[in-house]
Design an enzyme around this catalytic site. Structure first.
Site, short mmCIF file in Angstrom:
data_model
loop_
_atom_site.label_atom_id
_atom_site.label_comp_id
_atom_site.label_asym_id
_atom_site.label_seq_id
_atom_site.Cartn_x
_atom_site.Cartn_y
_atom_site.Cartn_z
N GLY A 1 0.82 -1.21 0.00
CA GLY A 1 0.00 0.00 0.00
C GLY A 1 0.85 1.25 0.00
N HIS B 1 2.46 4.78 -4.82
CA HIS B 1 2.99 5.94 -5.53
C HIS B 1 3.13 5.56 -6.99
CE1 HIS B 1 6.68 3.68 -5.38
NE2 HIS B 1 6.63 3.65 -4.05
N HIS C 1 4.50 2.08 -7.96
CA HIS C 1 3.53 0.97 -7.93
C HIS C 1 2.58 1.07 -9.13
CE1 HIS C 1 4.21 1.54 -3.44
NE2 HIS C 1 4.51 0.27 -3.60
N GLN D 1 8.23 -9.01 7.79
CA GLN D 1 9.44 -8.50 7.13
C GLN D 1 10.00 -7.26 7.81
OE1 GLN D 1 7.13 -7.88 3.30
NE2 GLN D 1 8.55 -6.18 3.08
N GLN E 1 12.57 -2.68 -9.84
CA GLN E 1 14.03 -2.86 -9.69
C GLN E 1 14.60 -1.99 -8.59
OE1 GLN E 1 14.99 -2.19 -13.83
NE2 GLN E 1 15.60 -4.32 -14.09
N SER F 1 9.36 6.02 -3.30
CA SER F 1 9.26 5.06 -2.21
C SER F 1 8.18 5.53 -1.26
CB SER F 1 10.60 4.97 -1.47
OG SER F 1 10.42 4.36 -0.21
O1 PAF Z 1 8.12 -4.62 -2.01
C1 PAF Z 1 7.16 -4.68 -1.19
O2 PAF Z 1 6.30 -3.80 -1.13
C2 PAF Z 1 7.06 -5.86 -0.27
O3 PAF Z 1 8.30 -6.30 0.14
C3 PAF Z 1 6.24 -7.02 -0.85
C4 PAF Z 1 6.89 -7.60 -2.08
C5 PAF Z 1 4.84 -6.53 -1.20
C6 PAF Z 1 6.11 -8.15 0.18
O4 PAF Z 1 5.48 -7.71 1.33
#
Ligand code: PAF
Length: 310
Positions: free
Chosen positions: A61, A64, A67, A91, A178, A215
């Site tokens: 989510g 930006h 995405h 993570q 990337q 980001s």
């Molecule tokens: O790049 C991200 O936003 C995250 O690491 C992902 C791939 C959605 C996994 O939670």
């Protein structure tokens, strides 16, 4: 409507966004927002059974333009576009920004609907991870250098959640930026090693006009920090030029550190020149090479990279 998650199976079977699309690829049906894991699986399997290609963009989510560029490409290359929005707790390290990570669900859904996204999958953490969850996907080797050295457990969380999302959505193709170069390579390796049979589509980093890589975490930057942030990419671009002119990995690592030391606000975490596939230290001169860096501006951790192909 978008907050109305976990729609019933019957509704989903009747009206998943007017599939198939018309010739223009457009559909005026509402985007489906699904929280339920089983409903999500049924929806995509039904579409796949009809021979429709399923494209998937996993996100956390706070969307930006980076995405959105993945979503556009996904739409252009598939019949059904699924975007997941899930801030994956596994993570994040104990001292990282899980609690403060930007959450902009309504705005994200509005942007996705405007782009013609078909399905948003927004599962709840308790549904993704049982209280006694104990199975992890670990990619060895590739997860050790770069960010892996400074974020223990991060890639284990990424690969585990991406594997779970792949198992639920079963896409034909999945799209990754990337900008998170190491993540991209780790996912490619996982997909190969575990025979997921999914095409991983790498997509170029999208940048602000001054070069700063887009980001979700850029939202944390103060005005002063934002003003100096493009220096990271500028240093990497210089390094890439030097590699093209024959500089070695060691030389360009030193060059980027020197450039960034001219900006006192930066606290460099790492600068590493590596092989684009193995991510091993670049002990040679000239391409191929990826130069990747992570640096703090205040409490915001920025990462970026340049890929110098042979
Ligand atoms: O790049 C991200 O936003 C995250 O690491 C992902 C791939 C959605 C996994 O939670």
């Amino acid at each position: 409507m978008w907050a109305q998650l976990s729609r019933g199976l019957t509704v989903l079977q009747e009206s998943p966004k007017g599939f198939p699309k018309d010739e223009s690829g457009e559909s005026d049906e509402a985007m489906v927002v699904e929280a339920d894991l089983r409903n999500m699986s049924v929806l995509v399997r039904e579409e796949a059974r009809k021979g429709r290609a399923v494209g998937f963009v996993p996100t956390m989510g706070a969307l930006h333009e980076g995405h959105l560029s993945l979503v556009r490409r996904c739409r252009a290359e598939n019949d059904l576009t699924v975007v997941s929005i899930f801030v994956n707790p596994t993570q994040f390290g104990p001292n990282e920004d899980l609690d403060t990570y930007p959450r902009t669900f309504e705005a994200d859904c509005a942007a996705l609907e405007a782009l013609g996204c078909d399905v948003v999958f927004a599962p709840r953490a308790q549904d993704m991870y049982a209280a006694d969850h104990s199975t992890w996907v670990i990619v060895e080797g590739l997860t050790e250098p770069l960010c892996g050295r400074y974020r223990p457990g991060h890639f284990r969380g990424v690969t585990t959640v991406v594997a779970k999302l792949f198992n639920i959505v079963r896409p034909d193709r999945a799209y990754f930026g990337q900008k998170d170069y190491q993540q991209l390579k780790v996912i490619e390796r996982m997909v190969r090693d575990l025979n997921f049979g999914i095409e991983i589509v790498p997509c170029p980093t999208v940048r602000e006009p001054d070069g700063l890589a887009m980001s979700s975490r850029n939202a944390y930057l103060s005005a002063e920090e934002r003003a100096v942030a493009p220096a990271l990419y500028a240093a990497l671009v210089k390094a890439a030029e030097a590699v093209r002119a024959g500089a070695s990995g060691d030389e360009v690592e030193e060059m980027v550190r020197r450039e960034l030391s001219a900006v006192p606000a930066f606290e460099v975490q790492y600068v590493e020149a590596v092989h684009p596939e193995t991510l091993e230290p670049a002990r040679w001169a000239g391409p191929p090479m990826v130069i990747a860096a992570a640096a703090f501006l205040g409490r915001t951790r920025l990462i970026d990279n340049v890929i110098v192909e042979s």
